[in-house]
Design an enzyme around this catalytic site. Sequence first.
Site, PDB file in Angstrom:
ATOM      1  N   SER A 194       3.545  19.616  41.753  1.00  0.00           N
ATOM      2  CA  SER A 194       2.210  20.124  41.413  1.00  0.00           C
ATOM      3  C   SER A 194       1.169  19.735  42.455  1.00  0.00           C
ATOM      4  CB  SER A 194       1.792  19.611  40.034  1.00  0.00           C
ATOM      5  OG  SER A 194       1.822  18.192  39.995  1.00  0.00           O
ATOM      6  N   LYS A 209       6.120  20.644  51.290  1.00  0.00           N
ATOM      7  CA  LYS A 209       6.603  21.436  50.162  1.00  0.00           C
ATOM      8  C   LYS A 209       6.095  22.882  50.227  1.00  0.00           C
ATOM      9  CE  LYS A 209       9.290  18.647  47.966  1.00  0.00           C
ATOM     10  NZ  LYS A 209      10.721  18.990  47.815  1.00  0.00           N
ATOM     11  N   HIS A 229       6.046   6.248  41.449  1.00  0.00           N
ATOM     12  CA  HIS A 229       4.988   7.036  40.833  1.00  0.00           C
ATOM     13  C   HIS A 229       4.356   6.255  39.678  1.00  0.00           C
ATOM     14  CE1 HIS A 229       7.032  10.543  42.861  1.00  0.00           C
ATOM     15  NE2 HIS A 229       5.770  10.761  43.148  1.00  0.00           N
TER      16      HIS A 229
END
Length: 286
Positions: free
Chosen positions: A71, A103, A142
Amino acid sequence: FSKRKNEKEGKKFFQKEKPDYVFLAAAKVGGIHANSYYPAEFMYENLAIQNNIIHNAWKYGVKRLLFLGSSCIYPKLAPQPIKENSLLTGALEPSNRPYALAKIAGIEMCWDYNRQYGTKFLCVMPTNMYGKGDNYHPENSHVIPALIRKFCEAKKRGDREVVIWGTGSPKREFMYNTDLADAGLFLMNLSDDKYEKLLGENRLDNYDFYPPLVNVGVGKDITIKELAEIIKEISGFDGNLVFDSSKPDGTPRKLLDSSLIESFGWKAKVSLSDGIKQAISDFYDL
Protein backbone atom coordinates in the site's frame (compact mmCIF):
# COMPACT_ATOMS: atom_id res chain seq x y z
CA PHE A 1 23.47 -13.78 -3.68
CA SER A 2 24.74 -11.29 -6.22
CA LYS A 3 22.37 -10.08 -8.92
CA ARG A 4 24.22 -12.21 -11.48
CA LYS A 5 23.78 -15.37 -9.42
CA ASN A 6 20.11 -14.55 -8.84
CA GLU A 7 19.61 -14.28 -12.57
CA LYS A 8 21.36 -17.60 -13.15
CA GLU A 9 19.50 -19.42 -10.37
CA GLY A 10 16.18 -17.91 -11.44
CA LYS A 11 16.64 -19.08 -15.00
CA LYS A 12 17.60 -22.58 -13.83
CA PHE A 13 14.46 -22.75 -11.67
CA PHE A 14 12.10 -21.84 -14.50
CA GLN A 15 13.87 -24.17 -16.94
CA LYS A 16 13.61 -27.09 -14.53
CA GLU A 17 10.22 -26.57 -12.84
CA LYS A 18 8.29 -24.95 -15.71
CA PRO A 19 5.63 -23.48 -13.37
CA ASP A 20 2.23 -22.52 -14.73
CA TYR A 21 1.47 -20.16 -11.82
CA VAL A 22 3.85 -17.90 -9.93
CA PHE A 23 3.28 -15.98 -6.68
CA LEU A 24 6.00 -13.31 -6.50
CA ALA A 25 6.11 -12.54 -2.77
CA ALA A 26 9.90 -12.25 -2.38
CA ALA A 27 11.08 -8.76 -1.39
CA LYS A 28 13.44 -6.73 0.76
CA VAL A 29 11.07 -5.26 3.36
CA GLY A 30 11.13 -3.38 6.66
CA GLY A 31 9.62 -0.56 8.70
CA ILE A 32 10.43 3.16 8.86
CA HIS A 33 13.83 2.58 10.48
CA ALA A 34 15.01 0.06 7.87
CA ASN A 35 13.68 2.13 4.96
CA SER A 36 15.49 5.21 6.26
CA TYR A 37 18.87 3.52 6.83
CA TYR A 38 19.09 1.09 3.88
CA PRO A 39 17.55 2.91 0.88
CA ALA A 40 20.04 1.56 -1.67
CA GLU A 41 19.38 -2.03 -0.60
CA PHE A 42 15.62 -1.54 -0.78
CA MET A 43 15.87 -0.18 -4.32
CA TYR A 44 18.53 -2.53 -5.75
CA GLU A 45 17.38 -5.82 -4.25
CA ASN A 46 13.70 -5.34 -5.08
CA LEU A 47 14.41 -4.31 -8.67
CA ALA A 48 16.73 -7.31 -9.07
CA ILE A 49 14.11 -9.75 -7.75
CA GLN A 50 11.35 -8.35 -9.94
CA ASN A 51 13.40 -8.15 -13.12
CA ASN A 52 14.59 -11.71 -12.69
CA ILE A 53 11.24 -13.37 -11.92
CA ILE A 54 8.90 -11.37 -14.15
CA HIS A 55 11.12 -11.68 -17.22
CA ASN A 56 11.66 -15.42 -16.75
CA ALA A 57 7.94 -15.93 -16.13
CA TRP A 58 7.28 -14.49 -19.58
CA LYS A 59 10.20 -16.30 -21.19
CA TYR A 60 9.13 -19.72 -19.91
CA GLY A 61 5.41 -19.39 -20.55
CA VAL A 62 3.90 -18.89 -17.09
CA LYS A 63 0.10 -18.76 -17.42
CA ARG A 64 -0.54 -16.40 -14.51
CA LEU A 65 1.74 -14.42 -12.19
CA LEU A 66 0.68 -12.62 -9.01
CA PHE A 67 3.06 -9.82 -8.04
CA LEU A 68 2.77 -8.64 -4.42
CA GLY A 69 3.36 -4.96 -3.85
CA SER A 70 2.44 -2.74 -0.93
CA SER A 71 0.00 0.00 0.00
CA CYS A 72 3.01 2.33 0.33
CA ILE A 73 3.09 2.68 -3.46
CA TYR A 74 0.32 5.26 -3.21
CA PRO A 75 0.85 9.01 -2.70
CA LYS A 76 1.41 10.17 0.88
CA LEU A 77 -1.70 12.34 0.79
CA ALA A 78 -3.92 10.19 -1.42
CA PRO A 79 -7.69 10.54 -0.85
CA GLN A 80 -8.95 7.98 1.68
CA PRO A 81 -9.82 5.17 1.29
CA ILE A 82 -7.22 4.76 -1.45
CA LYS A 83 -8.46 3.49 -4.81
CA GLU A 84 -6.27 1.73 -7.37
CA ASN A 85 -6.42 4.74 -9.69
CA SER A 86 -4.58 6.88 -7.11
CA LEU A 87 -1.31 5.38 -8.31
CA LEU A 88 1.18 8.05 -9.50
CA THR A 89 -1.17 10.94 -8.72
CA GLY A 90 1.02 12.58 -6.04
CA ALA A 91 4.25 12.59 -4.04
CA LEU A 92 5.29 9.51 -2.10
CA GLU A 93 6.09 9.31 1.61
CA PRO A 94 9.85 10.16 1.69
CA SER A 95 10.77 7.56 4.31
CA ASN A 96 9.76 4.61 2.11
CA ARG A 97 10.24 6.13 -1.36
CA PRO A 98 12.98 3.67 -2.54
CA TYR A 99 10.83 0.63 -1.71
CA ALA A 100 7.70 2.23 -3.17
CA LEU A 101 9.44 3.20 -6.42
CA ALA A 102 10.82 -0.31 -6.81
CA LYS A 103 7.34 -1.76 -6.37
CA ILE A 104 5.84 0.77 -8.79
CA ALA A 105 8.46 -0.36 -11.32
CA GLY A 106 7.29 -3.95 -10.76
CA ILE A 107 3.68 -2.96 -11.44
CA GLU A 108 4.73 -1.17 -14.62
CA MET A 109 6.79 -4.17 -15.69
CA CYS A 110 3.86 -6.56 -15.27
CA TRP A 111 1.62 -4.19 -17.21
CA ASP A 112 4.19 -3.68 -19.99
CA TYR A 113 4.66 -7.43 -20.46
CA ASN A 114 0.89 -7.86 -20.57
CA ARG A 115 0.61 -5.22 -23.28
CA GLN A 116 3.60 -6.27 -25.38
CA TYR A 117 3.62 -10.04 -24.93
CA GLY A 118 0.05 -10.90 -23.93
CA THR A 119 1.03 -12.23 -20.50
CA LYS A 120 -1.48 -12.41 -17.66
CA PHE A 121 0.43 -10.83 -14.79
CA LEU A 122 -1.63 -9.31 -11.97
CA CYS A 123 -0.43 -6.98 -9.20
CA VAL A 124 -1.90 -7.22 -5.70
CA MET A 125 -1.45 -4.34 -3.26
CA PRO A 126 -1.95 -5.63 0.28
CA THR A 127 -2.40 -3.36 3.25
CA ASN A 128 -0.04 -3.61 6.25
CA MET A 129 0.59 -7.28 6.97
CA TYR A 130 1.42 -9.24 10.13
CA GLY A 131 1.12 -12.79 11.42
CA LYS A 132 2.82 -16.12 11.95
CA GLY A 133 6.40 -16.24 10.71
CA ASP A 134 6.83 -12.46 10.88
CA ASN A 135 10.12 -10.61 11.31
CA TYR A 136 10.48 -9.53 14.95
CA HIS A 137 13.82 -7.77 14.56
CA PRO A 138 14.07 -4.90 17.10
CA GLU A 139 14.94 -2.30 14.43
CA ASN A 140 14.02 -3.63 10.98
CA SER A 141 10.53 -5.03 11.55
CA HIS A 142 7.12 -3.54 10.77
CA VAL A 143 4.94 -1.91 13.40
CA ILE A 144 2.93 -4.88 14.79
CA PRO A 145 5.84 -7.33 15.21
CA ALA A 146 8.00 -4.49 16.55
CA LEU A 147 5.38 -3.61 19.18
CA ILE A 148 4.76 -7.26 20.06
CA ARG A 149 8.46 -7.70 20.77
CA LYS A 150 8.64 -4.47 22.77
CA PHE A 151 5.66 -5.28 24.99
CA CYS A 152 6.50 -8.95 25.53
CA GLU A 153 10.13 -8.24 26.41
CA ALA A 154 9.17 -5.27 28.61
CA LYS A 155 6.74 -7.50 30.51
CA LYS A 156 9.41 -10.17 30.98
CA ARG A 157 11.92 -7.61 32.30
CA GLY A 158 9.38 -5.86 34.52
CA ASP A 159 9.80 -2.50 32.77
CA ARG A 160 7.43 0.31 33.71
CA GLU A 161 7.20 1.92 30.26
CA VAL A 162 7.45 1.17 26.56
CA VAL A 163 8.68 3.85 24.14
CA ILE A 164 6.97 4.00 20.74
CA TRP A 165 8.19 5.89 17.67
CA GLY A 166 6.14 8.92 16.61
CA THR A 167 3.07 10.60 18.02
CA GLY A 168 0.74 7.62 17.79
CA SER A 169 -1.70 9.60 15.64
CA PRO A 170 -1.19 8.02 12.17
CA LYS A 171 -3.90 5.59 11.15
CA ARG A 172 -3.15 2.21 9.64
CA GLU A 173 -5.04 -0.80 8.33
CA PHE A 174 -3.78 -4.28 9.28
CA MET A 175 -4.46 -7.69 7.79
CA TYR A 176 -3.41 -11.13 9.04
CA ASN A 177 -1.16 -12.97 6.58
CA THR A 178 -3.48 -15.95 6.06
CA ASP A 179 -6.09 -13.56 4.67
CA LEU A 180 -3.62 -12.35 2.06
CA ALA A 181 -2.76 -15.94 1.12
CA ASP A 182 -6.47 -16.64 0.79
CA ALA A 183 -6.95 -13.57 -1.43
CA GLY A 184 -4.06 -14.61 -3.66
CA LEU A 185 -5.49 -18.09 -4.20
CA PHE A 186 -8.92 -16.59 -4.78
CA LEU A 187 -7.60 -14.32 -7.55
CA MET A 188 -5.50 -17.03 -9.18
CA ASN A 189 -8.55 -19.31 -9.32
CA LEU A 190 -10.88 -16.79 -10.95
CA SER A 191 -12.34 -17.83 -14.28
CA ASP A 192 -10.56 -16.40 -17.34
CA ASP A 193 -13.30 -13.87 -18.08
CA LYS A 194 -13.20 -12.46 -14.54
CA TYR A 195 -9.41 -12.59 -14.18
CA GLU A 196 -8.82 -10.81 -17.48
CA LYS A 197 -11.00 -7.89 -16.38
CA LEU A 198 -8.30 -7.12 -13.81
CA LEU A 199 -5.34 -7.07 -16.21
CA GLY A 200 -5.38 -3.37 -17.00
CA GLU A 201 -6.11 -1.02 -19.85
CA ASN A 202 -4.18 1.63 -21.73
CA ARG A 203 -6.33 4.21 -23.51
CA LEU A 204 -3.85 6.19 -25.57
CA ASP A 205 -6.54 8.43 -27.05
CA ASN A 206 -7.19 10.24 -23.74
CA TYR A 207 -4.11 9.11 -21.76
CA ASP A 208 -6.15 7.20 -19.18
CA PHE A 209 -4.41 4.20 -17.71
CA TYR A 210 -5.66 1.29 -15.66
CA PRO A 211 -2.77 -0.93 -14.56
CA PRO A 212 -3.32 -4.57 -13.53
CA LEU A 213 -3.74 -3.58 -9.91
CA VAL A 214 -5.98 -4.90 -7.10
CA ASN A 215 -6.08 -3.65 -3.50
CA VAL A 216 -6.43 -6.21 -0.71
CA GLY A 217 -7.34 -4.98 2.76
CA VAL A 218 -9.85 -5.30 5.60
CA GLY A 219 -11.71 -2.03 5.07
CA LYS A 220 -11.02 -0.28 8.40
CA ASP A 221 -8.09 1.31 10.21
CA ILE A 222 -6.98 2.40 13.69
CA THR A 223 -4.40 4.81 15.11
CA ILE A 224 -0.97 3.55 16.15
CA LYS A 225 -1.88 4.56 19.72
CA GLU A 226 -5.02 2.40 19.60
CA LEU A 227 -2.97 -0.45 18.17
CA ALA A 228 -0.42 -0.13 20.96
CA GLU A 229 -3.20 -0.23 23.57
CA ILE A 230 -4.57 -3.45 22.05
CA ILE A 231 -1.15 -5.15 22.01
CA LYS A 232 -0.44 -3.89 25.52
CA GLU A 233 -3.66 -5.47 26.82
CA ILE A 234 -3.28 -8.80 25.00
CA SER A 235 0.40 -9.13 25.97
CA GLY A 236 -0.36 -8.44 29.63
CA PHE A 237 2.04 -5.49 29.96
CA ASP A 238 0.78 -3.15 32.72
CA GLY A 239 3.22 -0.23 32.38
CA ASN A 240 2.93 3.11 30.59
CA LEU A 241 3.11 4.08 26.93
CA VAL A 242 5.55 6.85 25.95
CA PHE A 243 5.40 8.31 22.43
CA ASP A 244 8.66 9.73 21.05
CA SER A 245 7.49 12.58 18.82
CA SER A 246 11.07 13.22 17.64
CA LYS A 247 10.76 10.07 15.51
CA PRO A 248 8.92 10.09 12.15
CA ASP A 249 5.25 9.22 11.89
CA GLY A 250 5.25 8.31 8.20
CA THR A 251 2.11 8.67 6.11
CA PRO A 252 -0.76 10.23 8.12
CA ARG A 253 -3.32 7.67 6.98
CA LYS A 254 -3.26 4.65 4.68
CA LEU A 255 -6.61 2.89 4.26
CA LEU A 256 -7.18 0.89 1.09
CA ASP A 257 -10.40 0.78 -0.88
CA SER A 258 -10.80 -2.98 -1.41
CA SER A 259 -14.19 -2.78 -3.09
CA LEU A 260 -12.82 -4.17 -6.37
CA ILE A 261 -11.78 -7.57 -5.00
CA GLU A 262 -14.84 -7.62 -2.73
CA SER A 263 -17.05 -7.16 -5.81
CA PHE A 264 -15.71 -10.53 -7.01
CA GLY A 265 -16.76 -12.19 -3.73
CA TRP A 266 -13.70 -12.07 -1.45
CA LYS A 267 -13.49 -10.55 2.04
CA ALA A 268 -10.94 -10.75 4.90
CA LYS A 269 -11.88 -13.07 7.77
CA VAL A 270 -9.41 -12.69 10.70
CA SER A 271 -10.20 -9.92 13.23
CA LEU A 272 -7.38 -7.71 14.50
CA SER A 273 -7.64 -8.94 18.10
CA ASP A 274 -7.65 -12.61 17.06
CA GLY A 275 -4.74 -12.02 14.70
CA ILE A 276 -2.67 -10.27 17.37
CA LYS A 277 -3.31 -13.11 19.83
CA GLN A 278 -2.01 -15.58 17.23
CA ALA A 279 0.98 -13.36 16.43
CA ILE A 280 1.95 -13.04 20.11
CA SER A 281 1.79 -16.84 20.47
CA ASP A 282 4.01 -17.12 17.41
CA PHE A 283 6.55 -14.70 18.94
CA TYR A 284 6.74 -16.73 22.14
CA ASP A 285 7.22 -19.92 20.11
CA LEU A 286 10.36 -18.58 18.39
